[in-house]
Design a protein around this motif. Structure first.
Motif, PDB file in Angstrom:
ATOM      1  N   PHE A  48       9.753   0.201  14.715  1.00 57.25           N
ATOM      2  CA  PHE A  48       9.353   1.558  14.363  1.00 57.25           C
ATOM      3  C   PHE A  48       8.652   1.602  13.007  1.00 57.25           C
ATOM      4  O   PHE A  48       8.576   2.647  12.366  1.00 57.25           O
ATOM      5  CB  PHE A  48      10.591   2.464  14.330  1.00 57.25           C
ATOM      6  CG  PHE A  48      11.366   2.467  15.624  1.00 57.25           C
ATOM      7  CD1 PHE A  48      10.970   3.258  16.679  1.00 57.25           C
ATOM      8  CD2 PHE A  48      12.490   1.657  15.775  1.00 57.25           C
ATOM      9  CE1 PHE A  48      11.674   3.263  17.882  1.00 57.25           C
ATOM     10  CE2 PHE A  48      13.212   1.656  16.967  1.00 57.25           C
ATOM     11  CZ  PHE A  48      12.804   2.462  18.022  1.00 57.25           C
ATOM     12  N   GLY A  49       8.140   0.466  12.566  1.00 56.73           N
ATOM     13  CA  GLY A  49       7.522   0.394  11.242  1.00 56.73           C
ATOM     14  C   GLY A  49       6.220   1.163  11.117  1.00 56.73           C
ATOM     15  O   GLY A  49       5.699   1.318  10.014  1.00 56.73           O
ATOM     16  N   ASP A  50       5.677   1.659  12.238  1.00 58.46           N
ATOM     17  CA  ASP A  50       4.437   2.441  12.184  1.00 58.46           C
ATOM     18  C   ASP A  50       4.684   3.914  11.880  1.00 58.46           C
ATOM     19  O   ASP A  50       3.737   4.659  11.615  1.00 58.46           O
ATOM     20  CB  ASP A  50       3.702   2.328  13.515  1.00 58.46           C
ATOM     21  CG  ASP A  50       4.530   2.910  14.664  1.00 58.46           C
ATOM     22  OD1 ASP A  50       5.684   2.465  14.830  1.00 58.46           O
ATOM     23  OD2 ASP A  50       4.048   3.801  15.375  1.00 58.46           O
ATOM     24  N   CYS A  51       5.947   4.357  11.931  1.00 59.94           N
ATOM     25  CA  CYS A  51       6.262   5.789  11.851  1.00 59.94           C
ATOM     26  C   CYS A  51       6.077   6.361  10.446  1.00 59.94           C
ATOM     27  O   CYS A  51       5.957   5.616   9.469  1.00 59.94           O
ATOM     28  CB  CYS A  51       7.690   6.024  12.317  1.00 59.94           C
ATOM     29  SG  CYS A  51       7.996   5.546  14.035  1.00 59.94           S
ATOM     30  N   PHE A  52       6.073   7.681  10.381  1.00 58.45           N
ATOM     31  CA  PHE A  52       6.018   8.446   9.127  1.00 58.45           C
ATOM     32  C   PHE A  52       4.696   8.304   8.377  1.00 58.45           C
ATOM     33  O   PHE A  52       4.661   8.359   7.160  1.00 58.45           O
ATOM     34  CB  PHE A  52       7.168   8.070   8.185  1.00 58.45           C
ATOM     35  CG  PHE A  52       8.542   8.319   8.734  1.00 58.45           C
ATOM     36  CD1 PHE A  52       8.763   9.232   9.740  1.00 58.45           C
ATOM     37  CD2 PHE A  52       9.634   7.626   8.231  1.00 58.45           C
ATOM     38  CE1 PHE A  52      10.042   9.463  10.240  1.00 58.45           C
ATOM     39  CE2 PHE A  52      10.921   7.860   8.705  1.00 58.45           C
ATOM     40  CZ  PHE A  52      11.124   8.773   9.724  1.00 58.45           C
ATOM     41  N   GLY A  53       3.590   8.081   9.088  1.00 58.49           N
ATOM     42  CA  GLY A  53       2.301   8.190   8.416  1.00 58.49           C
ATOM     43  C   GLY A  53       1.646   6.901   8.006  1.00 58.49           C
ATOM     44  O   GLY A  53       1.138   6.792   6.887  1.00 58.49           O
ATOM     45  N   SER A  54       1.608   5.920   8.883  1.00 55.29           N
ATOM     46  CA  SER A  54       0.940   4.665   8.574  1.00 55.29           C
ATOM     47  C   SER A  54      -0.527   4.908   8.235  1.00 55.29           C
ATOM     48  O   SER A  54      -1.239   5.610   8.960  1.00 55.29           O
ATOM     49  CB  SER A  54       1.049   3.721   9.775  1.00 55.29           C
ATOM     50  OG  SER A  54       0.406   2.505   9.533  1.00 55.29           O
ATOM     51  N   VAL A  62       0.804  -1.222   0.000  1.00 49.97           N
ATOM     52  CA  VAL A  62       0.000   0.000   0.000  1.00 49.97           C
ATOM     53  C   VAL A  62       0.837   1.272   0.000  1.00 49.97           C
ATOM     54  O   VAL A  62       0.557   2.204  -0.744  1.00 49.97           O
ATOM     55  CB  VAL A  62      -0.954   0.010   1.216  1.00 49.97           C
ATOM     56  CG1 VAL A  62      -1.738   1.318   1.283  1.00 49.97           C
ATOM     57  CG2 VAL A  62      -1.901  -1.176   1.157  1.00 49.97           C
ATOM     58  N   GLN A  63       1.893   1.326   0.822  1.00 53.24           N
ATOM     59  CA  GLN A  63       2.571   2.590   1.073  1.00 53.24           C
ATOM     60  C   GLN A  63       4.030   2.625   0.600  1.00 53.24           C
ATOM     61  O   GLN A  63       4.851   3.354   1.159  1.00 53.24           O
ATOM     62  CB  GLN A  63       2.528   2.928   2.565  1.00 53.24           C
ATOM     63  CG  GLN A  63       1.134   3.311   3.048  1.00 53.24           C
ATOM     64  CD  GLN A  63       1.172   3.890   4.437  1.00 53.24           C
ATOM     65  OE1 GLN A  63       1.022   3.165   5.414  1.00 53.24           O
ATOM     66  NE2 GLN A  63       1.385   5.198   4.535  1.00 53.24           N
ATOM     67  N   GLY A  64       4.333   1.903  -0.453  1.00 57.16           N
ATOM     68  CA  GLY A  64       5.680   1.970  -0.994  1.00 57.16           C
ATOM     69  C   GLY A  64       6.732   1.617   0.039  1.00 57.16           C
ATOM     70  O   GLY A  64       6.577   0.667   0.811  1.00 57.16           O
TER      71      GLY A  64
END
Length: 577
Positions: free
Chosen positions: A313-319, A160-162
Motif C-alpha cells: 500500500f506504499g502508493d497511498c496518500f498522494g504518491s 522526496v515525500q518524507g
C-alpha cells in the motif's frame, strides 16, 4: 450458464429468489426467502490437493491487458454487469478465503485496529540478517530475518515525500484488515544500521531485474534513500511474510481453474467490487493484480486451500510522480484512458479536467495531490482499469460505505498514530484528509440505499425488530432529527399497516414492536415484510430496508432476509402468491 452451477451458488449463498431473478433470470421467482439462517461462512476452504501451480503475472502483459485490451473488449461485450453473486440473505458478504467480517459485523475498538493483523506491536528484534535486496525503484528495500528467524520485507520512503510511503503501507494495511481483507503485518520501525548484516548467499536485484551477489555497496544504496532521525537511526516499514506457500497474485476477473473452491468469477465478488471505495478513500491507485498474493495454506498430508491477500500500500496518500502532469491525474484518470482520450480529441482538449487545477495541499510534496475538495467517490479511477472495480454497483458501494461508516474519528486518529509520523502538523493533516474523504464517501453512498442494517429480534414484554442505523452512528447527519416510518405487510392480505412508535436503543439501534399473526406455528409459518424508511431533517428520505420474517407462533419470529430496494414502491404482489 449451466443450471447446476446456478443451483450450487444459490444453495451456498442463501440468495433470495428475487436475487436469483436479478442475477440469472431464473423463472418463477416468488420473491420469498426460505426459512433458513443466512449464510455467514462460505465453504470455500475445503482442503484439496495437490497445490495449484504458481501463477506469474508479467507486468508488461498486465499493463497492456488492463489498459488497452480489456477496455476494448468491454466496448463489444454483451454481458451487462449484474449484481454481485456472493451476497447472503442479509445483503452482506460471508466469511471466506477472500474476506472475514470484522468491524462491520462485530465492531472493533481503536486498540484492536492498531494491532490489526499483527500478533504484537513490538518491533522486530535486532540484529537483522539481510537475505536479499532491491536498491532500485521508488521504494527501495531488502528482505531480512530478525533475531527470532521471522522473515520480513523492509521498505524505505525515498527522499522526496518524507514519511508518506512507509506510513501509508502500515496505516492502510490495518484499515483494510479491519474492513475484512487479509493483509500482512506491516509496522513502521526505527533501527540502527550497525545492527544489520549480510547473510550468506544473499543476492541483490539490479536495474535490469537480474540477481547478483549482495555487497555492502548495495546496502549503502538502499540506506541512502531512507529517512534518517536526528539520532542517526533509519526509518523503514517492515512487512512480515505471510503464512503458507506463495502461489503468485490473483486476478480481478475469471476464476482459477486449478482451485476447485474458486467457483465465482472474481469480477462478480462483492468484496472485490466494493474494494474500489477503500482504494478511493486512501488513493490506492495501484490496486492491480500484481499487488495481491495468494497463499497455499497446508492442512496436512499434501492437502490445503488457497487464501487471497492484498499487499503493498506504499502508493497511498498522494504518491507524487514525474512528470507532474501524471501525478495530478492519479485518482481521476487511468494511465491510458481511452474515454478521456476520445473526448479530448473530439473537443480539441478544451474540457477542463480536475487535474488541471490540482495543487499541493498544506503538506506540500508529502501528501501531494491527495485532497478532499476535488474528491468525487463516484468518479474515482485506479491507475489501470480494474475488472472488479468497473462492475461495482450501487449495492456493492453501499455495502462498503456501511463498513467505512464504522471507522469513527477516534478509530482514524489511532490508525494515523500507527504511521509514526514525527511531525504533528503532518499527522493532523493526514487525519483531516482521511476524515474528509470518508465523509464524502458516506454522503454519496450511505444516504440513498438504506443504511439500516443487521436486523435482529429482541424479546421482552413484546417482540421487537431492531436494526442498526449507520447514518446516526456515523454522525453524518449530526444535529438533524432522525425520523422513521415502518409499514408491515402480512401474509395472505397484501395490505400494509403502519407500525409505531419506533424507539431508540443502545448501540444506535432503532426498534419497533411487531404484530403477531393468528394461526402461525412451526407447521404453518406466516410470512411478514417490513419496509422501514428513515429520514434526517430536511434531507431526502433513504430508500427502505425491506426485512423478511416468519412468524412461527410459540417458537417466535425469525428474520430470514433483508433487501434494499431502489424505490419506495410496495413489495411486489408475487411475494404473496
Amino acid at each position: 450458464m449451466q443450471v447446476g452451477f446456478v443451483q450450487r451458488i444459490l444453495a451456498r449463498l442463501r440468495l433470495s429468489p428475487l436475487s436469483c431473478s436479478l442475477l440469472f433470470g431464473c423463472a418463477a421467482a416468488s420473491g420469498r426467502f426460505p426459512l433458513q439462517a443466512p449464510l455467514w461462512q462460505d465453504p470455500d476452504q475445503v482442503a484439496f490437493g495437490p497445490a495449484p501451480e504458481e501463477y506469474v503475472s508479467p507486468m508488461v502483459w498486465d499493463v497492456g491487458d488492463q489498459s488497452v485490451f480489456y477496455p476494448l473488449t468491454r466496448v463489444f461485450a454483451v454481458d451487462p454487469a449484474a449484481e454481485a453473486v456472493n451476497v447472503n440473505a442479509l445483503d452482506e458478504v460471508a466469511n471466506s478465503s477472500w474476506f472475514t467480517n470484522r468491524i462491520g459485523l462485530y465492531g472493533m475498538s481503536p486498540a484492536e485496529l492498531a494491532t490489526g493483523p499483527c500478533a504484537t506491536s513490538v518491533d522486530p528484534p535486532t540484529p537483522w540478517t539481510v537475505t536479499g535486496a532491491k536498491p532500485n525503484g521508488a521504494n527501495p528495500g531488502f528482505m531480512m530475518k530478525d533475531a527470532r528467524g521471522v522473515r520480513y520485507l523492509v521498505k524505505f520512503d525515498g527522499v522526496v515525500q518524507g514519511p508518506r510511503a512507509t506510513s501509508a503501507d502500515v496505516i492502510v494495511s490495518k484499515l483494510y484488515h479491519a474492513a475484512g481483507y487479509s493483509v500482512p503485518c506491516n509496522q513502521v520501525v526505527f533501527f540502527d544500521r550497525d545492527l544489520v548484516s549480510m547473510g550468506e548467499g544473499a543476492t541483490s536485484e539490479n536495474a535490469a531485474g537480474e540477481e547478483e551477489p549482495l555487497t555492502l555497496a548495495h546496502l549503502e544504496e538502499v540506506f541512502a534513500k531512507a529517512q534518517r532521525l536526528p539520532d542517526g537511526r533509519l526509518r523503514a516499514s517492515t512487512s512480515q511474510f505471510l503464512p503458507g506457500k506463495p502461489l503468485g497474485p490473483f486476478t480481478y476477473q475469471g476464476t482459477r481453474g486449478d482451485d476447485p473452491n474458486d467457483v465465482i468469477d472474481h469480477q462478480d465478488r462483492r468484496e472485490l467490487r466494493g474494494m474500489r471505495l477503500l482504494a478511493a478513500w486512501t488513493q490506492h491507485f495501484d490496486a492491480r493484480e500484481q499487488n495481491t498474493l495468494t497463499m497455499w495454506i497446508e492442512t496436512g498430508k499434501g492437502q490445503g486451500y488457497v487464501r487471497h491477500n492484498i499487499i503493498d500500500f506504499g502508493d497511498c496518500f498522494g504518491s507524487v510522480w514525474e512528470p507532474p502532469t501524471l501525478g495530478r491525474r492519479l485518482g481521476h484518470s487511468h494511465y491510458v484512458d481511452l474515454a478521456y482520450t476520445f473526448e479530448d480529441w473530439v473537443t480539441l482538449g478544451l474540457i477542463e479536467r480536475p487535474w488541471d487545477t490540482a495543487r499541493f495541499g498544506p503538506s506540500g510534496k508529502v501528501f501531494g495531490y491527495y485532497d478532499v475538495s476535488n474528491f468525487e467517490p463516484e468518479r474515482w479511477k485506479a491507475g489501470y482499469p480494474n475488472p472488479a472495480f468497473s462492475r461495482m454497483s450501487e449495492r456493492d458501494a453501499a455495502w462498503m460505505a456501511r463498513l467505512i461508516a464504522e471507522f469513527g474519528d477516534e478509530h482514524l486518529r489511532v490508525l494515523v498514530k500507527q504511521g509514526r509520523i514525527t511531525e504533528p502538523a503532518l499527522e493532523a493533516e493526514l487525519l483531516r484528509l482521511l476524515k474528509g474523504r470518508r465523509d464524502r464517501i458516506l454522503e454519496r453512498y450511505l444516504t440513498r440505499l438504506s443504511p439500516l442494517t443487521l436486523p435482529e429480534i429482541r424479546l421482552g414484554t413484546e417482540a421487537e425488530l431492531c436494526l442498526r442505523d449507520l447514518v446516526a452512528e456515523s454522525g453524518l447527519r449530526s444535529g438533524h432529527e432522525r425520523r422513521h416510518a415502518v409499514a408491515a405487510y402480512v401474509d395472505g392480505t397484501g395490505s400494509s399497516r403502519r407500525l409505531a412508535p419506533v424507539r431508540n436503543a443502545p448501540g444506535h439501534r432503532v426498534c419497533v414492536a411487531l404484530p403477531r399473526l393468528a394461526g402461525a406455528g412451526p407447521q404453518a409459518p406466516k410470512y411478514m415484510l417490513l419496509d422501514w424508511v428513515a429520514q434526517s431533517g430536511r434531507f431526502a428520505a433513504e430508500y427502505p430496508a425491506r426485512v423478511h420474517l416468519y412468524d412461527l407462533g410459540a417458537q417466535g419470529l425469525r428474520v430470514v432476509g433483508l433487501e434494499r430496494p431502489e424505490s419506495f414502491e410496495p413489495p411486489p404482489a408475487s411475494i404473496w402468491n
